[in-house]
Structures are given as structure tokens and as C-alpha cells.
Motif scaffolding. Structure first.
Motif, PDB file in Angstrom:
ATOM      1  N   THR A 173     -15.582 -15.432   1.366  1.00  0.00           N
ATOM      2  CA  THR A 173     -15.648 -14.234   2.195  1.00  0.00           C
ATOM      3  C   THR A 173     -14.480 -14.197   3.171  1.00  0.00           C
ATOM      4  N   GLY A 174     -14.512 -13.250   4.062  1.00  0.00           N
ATOM      5  CA  GLY A 174     -13.467 -13.105   5.072  1.00  0.00           C
ATOM      6  C   GLY A 174     -13.697 -11.823   5.845  1.00  0.00           C
ATOM      7  N   THR A 175     -13.599 -11.900   7.155  1.00  0.00           N
ATOM      8  CA  THR A 175     -13.870 -10.741   8.001  1.00  0.00           C
ATOM      9  C   THR A 175     -12.953  -9.567   7.689  1.00  0.00           C
ATOM     10  N   PHE A 176     -11.711  -9.875   7.318  1.00  0.00           N
ATOM     11  CA  PHE A 176     -10.733  -8.802   7.123  1.00  0.00           C
ATOM     12  C   PHE A 176     -10.365  -8.611   5.658  1.00  0.00           C
ATOM     13  N   ARG A 177     -11.343  -8.770   4.778  1.00  0.00           N
ATOM     14  CA  ARG A 177     -11.074  -8.528   3.359  1.00  0.00           C
ATOM     15  C   ARG A 177     -11.235  -7.057   2.990  1.00  0.00           C
ATOM     16  N   GLY A 178     -11.480  -6.219   3.977  1.00  0.00           N
ATOM     17  CA  GLY A 178     -11.623  -4.791   3.729  1.00  0.00           C
ATOM     18  C   GLY A 178     -10.692  -3.980   4.602  1.00  0.00           C
ATOM     19  N   ASN A 179      -9.386  -4.179   4.473  1.00  0.00           N
ATOM     20  CA  ASN A 179      -8.388  -3.456   5.269  1.00  0.00           C
ATOM     21  C   ASN A 179      -8.155  -2.083   4.642  1.00  0.00           C
ATOM     22  N   ASN A 180      -8.895  -1.109   5.111  1.00  0.00           N
ATOM     23  CA  ASN A 180      -8.852   0.206   4.478  1.00  0.00           C
ATOM     24  C   ASN A 180      -7.532   0.944   4.679  1.00  0.00           C
ATOM     25  N   TYR A 181      -6.836   0.669   5.771  1.00  0.00           N
ATOM     26  CA  TYR A 181      -5.515   1.258   5.928  1.00  0.00           C
ATOM     27  C   TYR A 181      -4.592   0.800   4.788  1.00  0.00           C
ATOM     28  N   ALA A 182      -4.719  -0.473   4.427  1.00  0.00           N
ATOM     29  CA  ALA A 182      -3.911  -1.000   3.328  1.00  0.00           C
ATOM     30  C   ALA A 182      -4.312  -0.368   2.001  1.00  0.00           C
ATOM     31  N   PHE A 183      -5.600  -0.132   1.799  1.00  0.00           N
ATOM     32  CA  PHE A 183      -6.039   0.524   0.561  1.00  0.00           C
ATOM     33  C   PHE A 183      -5.402   1.907   0.432  1.00  0.00           C
ATOM     34  N   VAL A 184      -5.320   2.622   1.548  1.00  0.00           N
ATOM     35  CA  VAL A 184      -4.768   3.977   1.531  1.00  0.00           C
ATOM     36  C   VAL A 184      -3.297   3.961   1.135  1.00  0.00           C
ATOM     37  N   THR A 185      -2.508   3.093   1.763  1.00  0.00           N
ATOM     38  CA  THR A 185      -1.069   3.075   1.475  1.00  0.00           C
ATOM     39  C   THR A 185      -0.775   2.450   0.116  1.00  0.00           C
ATOM     40  N   ALA A 186      -1.578   1.471  -0.284  1.00  0.00           N
ATOM     41  CA  ALA A 186      -1.387   0.863  -1.602  1.00  0.00           C
ATOM     42  C   ALA A 186      -1.636   1.893  -2.707  1.00  0.00           C
ATOM     43  N   ARG A 187      -2.665   2.693  -2.521  1.00  0.00           N
ATOM     44  CA  ARG A 187      -2.941   3.748  -3.509  1.00  0.00           C
ATOM     45  C   ARG A 187      -1.795   4.759  -3.552  1.00  0.00           C
ATOM     46  N   ALA A 188      -1.288   5.125  -2.381  1.00  0.00           N
ATOM     47  CA  ALA A 188      -0.182   6.085  -2.336  1.00  0.00           C
ATOM     48  C   ALA A 188       1.041   5.549  -3.076  1.00  0.00           C
ATOM     49  N   ALA A 189       1.291   4.246  -2.950  1.00  0.00           N
ATOM     50  CA  ALA A 189       2.432   3.644  -3.644  1.00  0.00           C
ATOM     51  C   ALA A 189       2.249   3.699  -5.155  1.00  0.00           C
ATOM     52  N   LEU A 190       1.052   3.419  -5.620  1.00  0.00           N
ATOM     53  CA  LEU A 190       0.796   3.458  -7.065  1.00  0.00           C
ATOM     54  C   LEU A 190       0.999   4.864  -7.607  1.00  0.00           C
ATOM     55  N   GLU A 191       0.493   5.840  -6.880  1.00  0.00           N
ATOM     56  CA  GLU A 191       0.615   7.226  -7.339  1.00  0.00           C
ATOM     57  C   GLU A 191       2.054   7.730  -7.262  1.00  0.00           C
ATOM     58  N   THR A 192       2.802   7.260  -6.268  1.00  0.00           N
ATOM     59  CA  THR A 192       4.165   7.741  -6.056  1.00  0.00           C
ATOM     60  C   THR A 192       5.167   7.090  -7.001  1.00  0.00           C
ATOM     61  N   TYR A 193       5.007   5.793  -7.240  1.00  0.00           N
ATOM     62  CA  TYR A 193       6.048   5.044  -7.945  1.00  0.00           C
ATOM     63  C   TYR A 193       5.659   4.501  -9.318  1.00  0.00           C
ATOM     64  N   TRP A 194       4.369   4.420  -9.633  1.00  0.00           N
ATOM     65  CA  TRP A 194       3.972   3.717 -10.853  1.00  0.00           C
ATOM     66  C   TRP A 194       3.232   4.583 -11.862  1.00  0.00           C
ATOM     67  N   SER A 195       3.320   5.900 -11.693  1.00  0.00           N
ATOM     68  CA  SER A 195       2.644   6.796 -12.634  1.00  0.00           C
ATOM     69  C   SER A 195       3.428   6.973 -13.933  1.00  0.00           C
ATOM     70  N   ASP A 196       4.709   6.573 -13.928  1.00  0.00           N
ATOM     71  CA  ASP A 196       5.529   6.615 -15.137  1.00  0.00           C
ATOM     72  C   ASP A 196       6.580   5.514 -15.034  1.00  0.00           C
ATOM     73  N   SER A 197       7.558   5.521 -15.914  1.00  0.00           N
ATOM     74  CA  SER A 197       8.536   4.425 -15.977  1.00  0.00           C
ATOM     75  C   SER A 197       9.793   4.675 -15.142  1.00  0.00           C
ATOM     76  N   LYS A 198       9.850   5.784 -14.429  1.00  0.00           N
ATOM     77  CA  LYS A 198      11.083   6.139 -13.708  1.00  0.00           C
ATOM     78  C   LYS A 198      11.464   5.092 -12.666  1.00  0.00           C
ATOM     79  N   PHE A 199      10.480   4.561 -11.958  1.00  0.00           N
ATOM     80  CA  PHE A 199      10.769   3.592 -10.908  1.00  0.00           C
ATOM     81  C   PHE A 199      11.319   2.296 -11.501  1.00  0.00           C
ATOM     82  N   GLU A 200      10.729   1.830 -12.600  1.00  0.00           N
ATOM     83  CA  GLU A 200      11.231   0.628 -13.262  1.00  0.00           C
ATOM     84  C   GLU A 200      12.658   0.851 -13.765  1.00  0.00           C
TER      85      GLU A 200
END
Length: 435
Positions: free
Chosen positions: A303-330
Motif C-alpha cells: 500500500t501507500g498513502t500517495f498511490r492515488g495522485n489524481n493530478y498525475a492521472f489527469v496529465t498522464a492521460r493527456a500525454a497519451l491522448e496527445t502523443y501516443w494515439s498514432d506513430s507521429k511522435f515516434e
């Protein structure tokens, strides 16, 4: 209304010297009061700008304050989205998990369970080692020379760095260090030794629960494992029912050209650890990918008190949608990687008396100084004076380590490399004759 975040002095670091622990590190190499950052530019309190080739030690692969992530986070804060959630179900976490499956797992044919440990890379490694020991019932772990896996006790036991290990203050046990690829020279396949130890019942090697490794060693000096070596290690561990833990904390999230550093080898590790640039904006976040058959945790067993950093979930999701939806970034990473590699080789060729070498993958490269171990530190210091932040790595500090943002413009990349070239020219006469 006064801006409470505006610089309050002339940039003096006296308060840090007086109050902050002696353990501080990077501030000694880069003794400036930084105030703001945008993209690949760090801005000091006095207004001076620095080009960032350091990238938060790999935590800022998308640059500073990327507007796509910043807007998503500000919108989430504005609507009073959950901040701290432990491992409760939240909409931010659900959205990240769905995006990770859609953009990362499914396109690569991967089936992993997701575990969110404490928000640091070392916690991810600790959890991975604990799980491997539970799955196999064995205690020994095999790690590799020059590895770096974290600063807490279990992760530190699997780390090669002498100074970090000594700071533990007690013996670090239950880990066997074996030679990484190239450690004994280009003509030696170090896995021959590992295989012999496993096949010989009297070798003295306790059969390990897992092997933990980086496909590209960052802190160890940008040591790159070949596709052939990784494939053979995967076959060897599978044959002997040893779990493979791939530490992708620094080399993952696109750093070596693909989302995972092991993709070029076509292997599937049993457990993968991720952190650093996973949150995309520099907030703490870690993730463990586990093959479903090895997900034997009892509820709450890690376990861990800070294993649910929701701010990080928000920005991590934005990165996946912005850069990893196709092969352009690679494709863009590959283009800039070719520029970086070519320019570093050109720099090495232009200073033949220094015996410089170049190694790396993607946008994770090292300029290696095997003859003059003090040279990279001198280059880093001179580059900083010229407005560039870059760190060193390796057993002796013999590697100038390039960790630019993956989003860096070609113009900034070339400008930074020009500063490096000028810095080498300026310091080459300062190398002690005895080295």
C-alpha cells in the motif's frame, strides 16, 4: 495583489546553504535560483535563460509546463476534481487506465494488470521485487553491474553505485550482481556466465526469483543492451522459470524511441516498472505492469498513502491522448535521434585527441570520455556558464548524459549541441596531464 510566487531576492542561495541538508546534490552542480520553466527553457530568478538538456533526470520528457497537460490539469482543479484518492476508484484514474489500455497496451498486443504503488520509481521497484519473491517462493534477485534501481533498501540492494550503496548503513543482501552486456568487453557474451551458473547445481548461485534490468542503463553511463542479448536473457529466464523485471523508469515513455525500451527486442517482460515521465508534467507517479498470472497480491499487501495522485492521472492521460494515439511522435523522436547521434559523432571526430565515444538510443545518448574521466564534468560546468544544463553519468563520471525533452525543437537541439562543442573546445586545455 502581490504575486506570492515572485522572486523575493536577487537569486542568492545562502538560505539553502544554511537550512537545507548537506545531502543536496544537483543544486551544487547548477547553483542558480530557478523560478520558471517553459518547454526546454529554464528561467532563473534574475531572468537568465538556460537550455535544458537534463530534463529532470528523465522526468520531463515532454518539456516543462507542456500547455496540453497544463490546461487539462487546470480544468480538473477548477472543477474540484479529487486530488488524493488512495486506491479508491476515481474518474481521473479510470480515464487514465482506459487510455493506457487503448493507446499503449492494445496496439502492442500486451496484456498486463496495472498496479499503482507509492508514487516513486523506487517504490515501484520495491513492489516488483516483493511480488517476484511471493510468486516464486525464492529470495535471491539477479541484477547487473552499473545498474540503478532506486534508493530504498530493496531497490538499493539491486543498484550497483558504490556511493549510494554505502549510504545505506547496513549490508545489502539477497541480490547477486552479474555482468551487463559489454562489461567484459565486446567479444564476451556475459550471458554465457549466467547460463553456466544456472546449469551448474554447485555454482553457488541461489536460483533467483527474478532478474531485474534496464534495457538502457541511464545512471550507469548510457549502456545499451542489444536486441540479441535481451532476447537471449528473456529465453534464459523463461526456461529457468525466473521472472524478468524490466525497469523502464528512466528509459521508458518514449525515451529510447518507442514507448517501452524493450519493444525493439520483441520480448515481453513479466513485470515492468514505470515512473519519471509517466505523469508527463513532473508530478509523482509510478506504475507496475504485471502479467495477469503473476498478480497474486492479497488486497492491501503493498500500500501507500500517495498511490492515488489524481493530478498525475489527469496529465498522464493527456500525454497519451496527445502523443501516443498514432506513430507521429515516434517518427519525430527517430528524426531528432538521428540528428543527435550524427552531431555527437561529428563532435567526437572533431576532437580526436580526446578519444571520445558515442553511445545510446532514441534521445538517450552519452558522449563518453574513456581517456579523461574528469572531462565530462568540466564540459558540464562550462556549458552551464554558457546557458546549458546537462549532467554526467557512469562509474567515474566519464559520460556526458543527453536527456533532452522528446519535444525539443530541432533548432534548440542544434543550439545545445553547438554549446557543447564550444564548451569542449574551451576546456580541453584544462585536462590534468596525469589523466
Amino acid at each position: 495583489m502581490n504575486n506570492q510566487f515572485a522572486p523575493t531576492n536577487d537569486g542568492s542561495l545562502a538560505l539553502f546553504d544554511r537550512l537545507e541538508s548537506e545531502v543536496r546534490s544537483y543544486v551544487r552542480a547548477f547553483p542558480v535560483l530557478f523560478d520558471r520553466a517553459v518547454g526546454t527553457t529554464l528561467i532563473a530568478a534574475d531572468g537568465r535563460e538556460y537550455l535544458d538538456f537534463f530534463g529532470g533526470a528523465g522526468a520531463l520528457s515532454y518539456g516543462h509546463n507542456n500547455p496540453a497537460f497544463k490546461k487539462a490539469l487546470l480544468d480538473y482543479i477548477e472543477r474540484d476534481g479529487i486530488v488524493h484518492g488512495l486506491d479508491l476508484a476515481t474518474s481521473a484514474k479510470k480515464a487514465f487506465m482506459a487510455a493506457f489500455e487503448q493507446y499503449i497496451l492494445k496496439p502492442r498486443g500486451l496484456t498486463y494488470k496495472l498496479q499503482f504503488p507509492g508514487p516513486t520509481g523506487t517504490n515501484a521497484v520495491e513492489a516488483a521485487l516483493k511480488l517476484a519473491r511471493q510468486v516464486t517462493g525464492r529470495s535471491n534477485i539477479v541484477s547487473f553491474t552499473n545498474s540503478f534501481h532506486g534508493e530504498s533498501a530493496g531497490a538499493l540492494a539491486a543498484t550497483g553505485n558504490k556511493e549510494h550503496r554505502a549510504a545505506a548503513g547496513f549490508p545489502l543482501a539477497h541480490v547477486t550482481a552479474l555482468p551487463y552486456e559489454g562489461y567484459l568487453g565486446a567479444s564476451v557474451d556475459t550471458l554465457d556466465y549466467f547460463e553456466k551458473l544456472l546449469d551448474d547445481p554447485n555454482s553457488g548461485l541461489d536460483k533467483p526469483a527474478a532478474v531485474i534490468l534496464e534495457a538502457v542503463q541511464g545512471e550507469g553511463g548510457i549502456n545499451v543492451a542489444s536486441v540479441k542479448w535481451l532476447q537471449r536473457l528473456r529465453e534464459l529466464t523463461s526456461r529457468h522459470e525466473i521472472l524478468m523485471i524490466l525497469d523502464d523508469i528512466q528509459a521508458g515513455i518514449g525515451r529510447t524511441g518507442t514507448f517501452f525500451s524493450f519493444e525493439a527486442a520483441g520480448i515481453v517482460p513479466d513485470i515492468v516498472t514505470l515512473s519519471k515521465s509517466l505523469s508527463a508534467i513532473g508530478t509523482p507517479m509510478a506504475l507496475i505492469l504485471i502479467k495477469p498470472e503473476f498478480d497474486i497480491w492479497a488486497p492491501g499487501a503493498h500500500t501507500g498513502t500517495f498511490r492515488g495522485n489524481n493530478y498525475a492521472f489527469v496529465t498522464a492521460r493527456a500525454a497519451l491522448e496527445t502523443y501516443w494515439s498514432d506513430s507521429k511522435f515516434e517518427d519525430e523522436i527517430a528524426r531528432k535521434s538521428a540528428i543527435l547521434a550524427a552531431e555527437l559523432k561529428s563532435i567526437a571526430a572533431d576532437f580526436p585527441n580526446l578519444g571520445l565515444g558515442v553511445r545510446g538510443r532514441g534521445l538517450m545518448y552519452g558522449l563518453v570520455s574513456p581517456k579523461h574521466h574528469s572531462l565530462p564534468a568540466l564540459i558540464s560546468q562550462e556549458a552551464f556558464r554558457r546557458g546549458l544544463v546537462i549532467e554526467i553519468a557512469g562509474s567515474y563520471g566519464e559520460v556526458l548524459k543527453f536527456m533532452t525533452a522528446l519535444t525539443i525543437t530541432e533548432a534548440d537541439l542544434r543550439r545545445g549541441l553547438s554549446i557543447i562543442r564550444d564548451s569542449i573546445d574551451a576546456v580541453q586545455g584544462s585536462i590534468p596531464a596525469s589523466l
